[in-house]
Structures are given as structure tokens and as C-alpha cells.
Design an enzyme around this catalytic site. Sequence first.
Site, short mmCIF file in Angstrom:
data_model
loop_
_atom_site.label_atom_id
_atom_site.label_comp_id
_atom_site.label_asym_id
_atom_site.label_seq_id
_atom_site.Cartn_x
_atom_site.Cartn_y
_atom_site.Cartn_z
N LYS A 194 56.05 38.80 41.62
CA LYS A 194 56.59 40.02 42.21
C LYS A 194 55.90 40.30 43.53
O LYS A 194 54.74 40.68 43.57
CB LYS A 194 56.41 41.23 41.29
CG LYS A 194 57.28 42.40 41.79
CD LYS A 194 56.82 43.75 41.36
CE LYS A 194 55.72 44.36 42.18
NZ LYS A 194 56.06 44.64 43.59
N GLY A 247 45.49 43.55 44.72
CA GLY A 247 45.90 44.86 45.23
C GLY A 247 44.75 45.84 45.10
O GLY A 247 43.58 45.43 45.07
N SER A 248 45.09 47.11 45.00
CA SER A 248 44.05 48.13 44.98
C SER A 248 43.33 48.17 43.64
O SER A 248 43.88 47.79 42.60
CB SER A 248 44.70 49.49 45.25
OG SER A 248 45.68 49.75 44.26
N THR A 249 42.11 48.66 43.67
CA THR A 249 41.32 48.80 42.43
C THR A 249 42.02 49.77 41.48
O THR A 249 42.05 49.56 40.26
CB THR A 249 39.90 49.26 42.78
OG1 THR A 249 39.27 48.20 43.52
CG2 THR A 249 39.07 49.55 41.54
N GLU A 250 42.62 50.80 42.06
CA GLU A 250 43.33 51.81 41.25
C GLU A 250 44.45 51.15 40.43
O GLU A 250 44.54 51.35 39.22
CB GLU A 250 43.92 52.80 42.25
CG GLU A 250 44.54 54.02 41.71
CD GLU A 250 45.27 54.76 42.86
OE1 GLU A 250 45.00 54.46 44.06
OE2 GLU A 250 46.09 55.62 42.54
N GLY A 252 44.71 47.95 39.84
CA GLY A 252 44.07 46.95 38.98
C GLY A 252 43.73 47.56 37.61
O GLY A 252 43.91 46.94 36.56
N GLU A 270 42.09 40.62 41.91
CA GLU A 270 41.39 40.56 43.21
C GLU A 270 41.66 41.91 43.86
O GLU A 270 42.79 42.20 44.25
CB GLU A 270 41.93 39.38 44.03
CG GLU A 270 40.97 38.95 45.10
CD GLU A 270 41.33 39.53 46.44
OE1 GLU A 270 40.79 40.62 46.76
OE2 GLU A 270 42.13 38.92 47.15
N CYS A 303 41.24 42.92 52.27
CA CYS A 303 40.37 43.44 51.20
C CYS A 303 38.91 43.16 51.53
O CYS A 303 38.03 43.86 51.07
CB CYS A 303 40.78 42.85 49.87
SG CYS A 303 41.07 41.10 49.97
N GLU A 400 37.60 52.49 50.45
CA GLU A 400 38.27 51.47 51.23
C GLU A 400 39.37 52.12 52.07
O GLU A 400 40.24 52.81 51.52
CB GLU A 400 38.89 50.43 50.28
CG GLU A 400 39.57 49.31 51.04
CD GLU A 400 40.11 48.23 50.11
OE1 GLU A 400 40.73 48.58 49.09
OE2 GLU A 400 39.92 47.04 50.42
P1 ADP Z 1 48.62 49.32 48.11
O1 ADP Z 1 48.17 50.65 47.56
O2 ADP Z 1 47.73 48.80 49.14
O3 ADP Z 1 50.09 49.25 48.46
P2 ADP Z 1 48.91 48.35 45.48
O4 ADP Z 1 47.74 48.00 44.65
O5 ADP Z 1 49.63 49.62 45.22
O6 ADP Z 1 48.42 48.28 46.96
O7 ADP Z 1 50.00 47.19 45.47
C1 ADP Z 1 49.76 45.83 45.23
C2 ADP Z 1 50.87 45.28 44.36
O8 ADP Z 1 50.82 45.95 43.10
C3 ADP Z 1 52.29 45.49 44.88
O9 ADP Z 1 53.07 44.35 44.57
C4 ADP Z 1 52.76 46.69 44.09
O10 ADP Z 1 54.16 46.75 43.93
C5 ADP Z 1 52.09 46.44 42.75
N1 ADP Z 1 51.93 47.63 41.90
C6 ADP Z 1 51.76 48.91 42.28
N2 ADP Z 1 51.68 49.72 41.21
C7 ADP Z 1 51.78 48.93 40.10
C8 ADP Z 1 51.76 49.16 38.69
N3 ADP Z 1 51.61 50.38 38.18
N4 ADP Z 1 51.88 48.10 37.87
C9 ADP Z 1 52.01 46.86 38.36
N5 ADP Z 1 52.06 46.58 39.67
C10 ADP Z 1 51.94 47.59 40.55
#
Ligand code: ADP
Length: 496
Positions: A194, A247-250, A252, A270, A303, A400
Site C-alpha cells: 500500500k 512511517g511515523s512512530t504514532e 507504527g 522503520e 526520517c 520530529e
Molecule cells: P505521515 O504522518 O508522515 O503521512 P504516516 O505514518 O501517517 O506518515 O504514513 C505512512 C504510511 O502509513 C502511509 O502509507 C499511510 O497511508 C499509512 N497509514 C496511516 N495511518 C495508518 C493506519 N492507521 N494503519 C495503517 N497504515 C496507516
Amino acid sequence: MTVVLDRNVEEFIATPRQLFINGQWADAASGKTFETPNPATGETLARVAEGDKEDIDRAVRAARRAFEEGPWSRMTPSERGRVVWKIGDLILEHVDELAQLESLDNGKPFAVAQAADVPLSADLFHYMAGWATKIEGNTIDISVPYMPGANFHSYTLREPIGVVGQIIPWNFPLLMAAWKLGPALAAGCTVVLKPAEQTPLSALRLAELIAEAGVPEGVVNVVPGFGETAGAALAGHMDVDKVAFTGSTEVGKLIVAAAGASNLKKLTLELGGKSPNIVFEDAMEGAVEGAANAIFFNHGQCCVAGSRLFVHQTRFDEVVGGVSEIAKSIKLGSGLEAGTQMGPLVSEEQFQRVSGYLESGQAEGATAVVGGGRFGDRGFFIEPTVLVNTHGNMKVVKEEIFGPVVVAAPFSDLDDIAAQANDTEYGLGAGIWTKDIGKAHALAKKIRAGTVWINCYNVFDAALPFGGYKQSGWGREMGHEVLNNYTEVKAVTTQL
Ligand code: ADP
């Protein structure tokens, strides 16, 4: 002068893009689409099918079938390796086209995508292709104290982990797809990828090249969509064996929760960073350019960006002055304009986020030596910014930012610099600039981060493992380390 778009790129963005499931292009089950904007103008770039739970489910079923039934599972490692190598070759045959798509969708300068993102992606596939034939178990001589006199033959098998969900971010869309797909395919897994909703285009073009390379249907499925819907469906799916996330720690942490609430799928993560970049009093001249590159490369949307600059107090003014001069000279513009060195941030949301940090930093007493706000009045541009007069409790120092904003602080105490560098919840990267090689290696050992660069920064290679300590993640990508994340180990014992 502006880069002239390749005909393939024009056609690609003019046609609504579909999901790639089981080797076929298909609309979303809901029929919904979403738009991906051009961040340099804010205008719509292309329309893309919006995958959701049902589409993810279809893709996972296709991946499961491809994993269990073949022909993928029946291919020899050598055949698999040749297919993975071919993906790398096809990427190299389409460098300009892929770099244009990346620049349009993400905003990064075409020249950067052409020189870095695309060739690195090809190299990743080429590197991983070689591993397909080198995934091995061991024979193990066992003792079994409670069975005296018994003889055994024990060995381990390293088997593909199965169906893998891969959720990737928008900062290096093609390269992150490569980092994830390369090892999964080399190990013999099947994948549902995705891409980020901000940047789905290059992964969809890559899906075409993957099919052209001879990857059988169902082995790689690409389902664009939003995080809370398509991403969450993948993370919580009962028939996905592993999720690899960047992606973000949140988010993650949400993925960890989703895995825990479903089938305890294996995870690699990561995540974010707030990497220290440390310039000693004896650093060579290149340190100034290095410190600027550490934060401003990819508009700070890395990152591993060197977003906390520590400079020995004897050289603080000179280094910060030098980095600020470079910041002032950076040419901002559309990624496709010749000479552009920094493009817009990827999205309005990201633009608002970074602007919010700039306001909060200045409200808390930080001073912008250079930059500090929006650039121009169109698109999502932020000025390269150097903040000083910061202290450890400010949000701009702790969190960050993911934009072209560095916080700079002087240090005097050599013994204390490791503690300051480690004073963060993250542990992704670090930079050390000094001519004293003993000091550099001693400090490298003390820093709790997955990557330490000495007298350089942002050096990546397919052979080097990359990943985080602490809240920067779980597991490593690239190098042979990554293969552990895509294989299960089976111990087999025979009594002789
Ligand atoms: P940013 O905040 O920098 O956009 P994210 O961590 O939100 O980074 O996004 C990284 C990836 O994680 C994207 O492909 C996003 O669609 C996906 N993503 C965001 N929220 C969720 C979630 N709740 N579950 C799974 N994937 C997610």
C-alpha cells in the site's frame, strides 16, 4: 527551462489509475477514487482508485494463492533471482520517466530523483537478486543430555515467511517500494503493497515493470488507498503473515496494536527520528556542507534527517553561519524546473505541520538565523530554516518536524556530547565530524542509533542495514539482515 514530460508520463497521469490485484488492473470495489495533487501548485495531478478493506482482502487472497500454489513457489531460487534482477534492469531503462513521476507526485527535484531515488531503487533489486540463491540454513550438532547415547541429525530450513503487507510513506515513494519489495521477492514471499495516499503513482508504474519482468500474477499486488482504511485493513488482516511498515512512530504504534488485536503477525517498523549531527572543533571544512545536506536533503523529509545540529562552541558561529548561508542560497521551485534544489513539501497537511512547528519554536523563544516561514504564495514551500537559542524542552528540539528545519546548539563538554545526542526517544541516525578517528569511533559506540556516519551523511547502500534503536523502529531493512525479517527458521531433527 522546465523538464519536458516523457509521453509515457503524460499518458500515465492523464488516465485514472487502478488497483493492481492478481496481475489485473481493477477499480476499487466501492468504485471510489481519490486525487493526488501536484504539491508545487496544489492542483490535481492524477486520479487513483481508492482501495479499502474489500480490495485489501481480494489482494491478500491473490497473494495467498500465489504463495501456496505457484508458479512462484515452484520457481528455483536462481529463476527467482533472475526475475528480481530484471526488475532492476527495467527500472534503469525507465529512469527519466520514473524520476518525472516521482518529481510530479512528491515535489522533489527531478535531478535528485534521476540521480538518487531511481538508480538506488534499481540497485536494491540487483543487490537482492543475488540473495535469492544464498538463503541457507545450518546443520547443528546437538547434545540432548536426557537421551544419553542417542544420535541425531539436525538442521535448519530458512523458509519464506508467507504473505507480506507493506505500508510505505511518501518521502521516497519508489525507493521505499524497492526497499520493501526486493527482499520479500528474493526470499520467495508474496506481497500486498500500500503506497502512501500522497504519492501512489511510481508504485503503480513499478507494478507494470514488475509484471513485465516476469513476476507471476498475484505475487505483487499494489493497492493505493488511505491509511485509516486500506492501511488499517492490511495491518489487521488475519491472513497476512507479516507487515513491514515505514512511517511515523504514532502510526507504527497503531500497527503494533492492530497486529496484536488480529493474528500477531510479525512486524518490522522503520519509524521517526531526531538525529544528532555533531561537529567537533577539528572538523574539516566539508562539515558545513555536510551539516546542510544532512537536514536539507529531500526538504528535510527524511526520517534520518540531521535535525539536531551540535557544534563545538569554538566553531558554533562559523558552522551555523555557513549552514545558514547555504540555506539562503538554496533555489526553491517546482521539481521539474531546471536548477531547482528544493521543491515543495509533499502536501498541504505537511506544510501546515511544519509551519506549526516554526510558530511554536519562535513562540518558545527560538530564533531563526535564516528562514522561519513560508516561501512564495503558491504550493507547499517552506524556507530552509536554522533555529538557535533553543533548549531541550522545546517541541522543535524534541519532536520530529519532517521539514527543512534544523535546531543548532553549541557544546563544550566532550564527555557529555554522547548523553546530549542520546537525549531523545528516537535512535535512527547520527553524524560525527572530526579528524580524530579515535574520538569518532569511541563516540560511534556510545550513540544509540542504527546508523552512524563519520565525516559524511545520508550515505545509503543496498548492502548496509538500516533501521532504528528505541522508538525509531524494529528490525533492519537492506543488507542481508533484512532477509531475517522475510524468512522463518524451522529446526528439523532426525534420530539416527
Ligand atoms: P505521515 O504522518 O508522515 O503521512 P504516516 O505514518 O501517517 O506518515 O504514513 C505512512 C504510511 O502509513 C502511509 O502509507 C499511510 O497511508 C499509512 N497509514 C496511516 N495511518 C495508518 C493506519 N492507521 N494503519 C495503517 N497504515 C496507516
